[in-house]
Design a protein around this motif. Sequence first.
Motif: not given
Length: 514
Positions: A47-52, A496-514
């Motif tokens: 669990p501690a390795s990444s948000q995903n 394969a490309v979409n996996r990277v795109i989706l992961n990046q979308q999740l990271l951007n969403k998690q780092s976005a200011p609340v």
Amino acid sequence: MAHVKVFDTTLRDGEQSPGVNLNKLEKLEIAKQLEKLGVDIMEAGFPASSQNEFESVQEIARTVKNSSVTGLARAKKSDIDTAWEALKDASEPRLHVFLATSPIHMTHKLKKTPDEVIETAVEMVEYARERFPQVEWSAEDACRSDKDFLVRIIEKVIEAGATVVNLPDTVGYTTPYEYGELFRYVKENVPNIDRVSLSCHCHDDLGMAVANSLAAIENGATQIEGTINGIGERAGNASIEEVAVALQIRNNFYEHSTNLVLNEIKRTSDLVSKFTGMVVPGNKAIVGKNAFAHESGIHQDGMMKNASTYEIITPEMVGIGASNMVLGKHSGRHAFEDKVKSLGYELSEEKLKEAFKAFKSLTDRKKDVTDEDLFTILTDVQTDSSDAAKYKLEAFQVQYSSANIPTATVAMTTPEYTRVETAGTGQGSVEAIYNTLEALIHEDIHLEDYRLSSVGEGRDALAEVHVRLTVNGTAASGRGAAQDVLEASANAFLNAVNRVILNQQLLNKQSAPV
């Protein structure tokens, strides 16, 4: 007959195999199948390795009810805290915490003295037990550790509250005799060893992981750890299906049993192979396609007279050769739904409609649709994030002749829902498609691996393609299936490309200011 618990680490140690990158939906599907298989404990991840990874472990912990779900943690309070947040909703929250005990690891990696290692191990086990009712402590690289030091630290972590002690052959170095002797030594010299389960965890660097696991069971291990198909770091882990079937077939010798539902083995193996892209070798014990094939005339003659002459395991025992009702173009929705249920899938109404549509489309081009075809359709539908923004293939055309340069024309929609189209060339048809897709995607993409296989038999069999790419420096695996090899190739590339795109979308969403 004594009982041995099965600790499956396919979703943690298995996913650490080079080139394997499971998404949350795939991990959840494997977890649900492991539950059907009957594993006692499943290690859902780190669990501690990444948000995903945290979210995947959390979802599995909330979904699985008949197996204990655990997560890995280093000997750090922050890892333990994160693991608790991911696992607290599980039916039986469990933690797996590890710390190296061999001189080479303590000196060069941990840079701690033996006394400091004992102090850290005790402190972290005590801290973990404040939250978790079950805590497994692993002595990383136990097989290259001093036995007397192991006795000291194991006694201390048991006093601190550990409920399971694991002695892993972390680098696959030991032999069956040595590993059995280690378990025997610990059993005889740790005064409070009867308060814990003793676990084995073997790697296959010297090809002895299964043999070492069985030697541990002979000498007091009450829990075995391993993966489906033996996947894992480097040469992999002990293959759970091989250990379980060995215990069943040779129960007169080992006198131990597991809770595994053995006829779920083949389905579990197929699912893990499909999602990881790691093809099971034909000569793999228990689940390889040649495991029940007989070519020698002498063998065939014996089999026809009495199967037991050359077959010590029946295919039915591990889930091979069960009823295979073939569906076709005239099969209706009701027959399709019954078949889906018999294959063990639980689809939402929306996913069922999507799967039935894909099935009907396949019957227009393929006379008979087999279980293997349906398995491919259903797993793809079940793990498809259809509502996510992604690249989607709309149409393609390839022109090829031995006298001209292969040319591909591709039309697709982008994650911004814009339709784009262009043409490109290559040395072959697949390269032409991939060069064209790269031109449309405008990312730095490199193809690392490409593998093609058929689903089932016959000229009209589905083609399944697995690829491994790096997209802007990020590794990703992808898969695609279709009756046409080129369409399957394009789908695998975009997957394969979409996996990277989706992961990046999740990271951007998690780092976005609340």
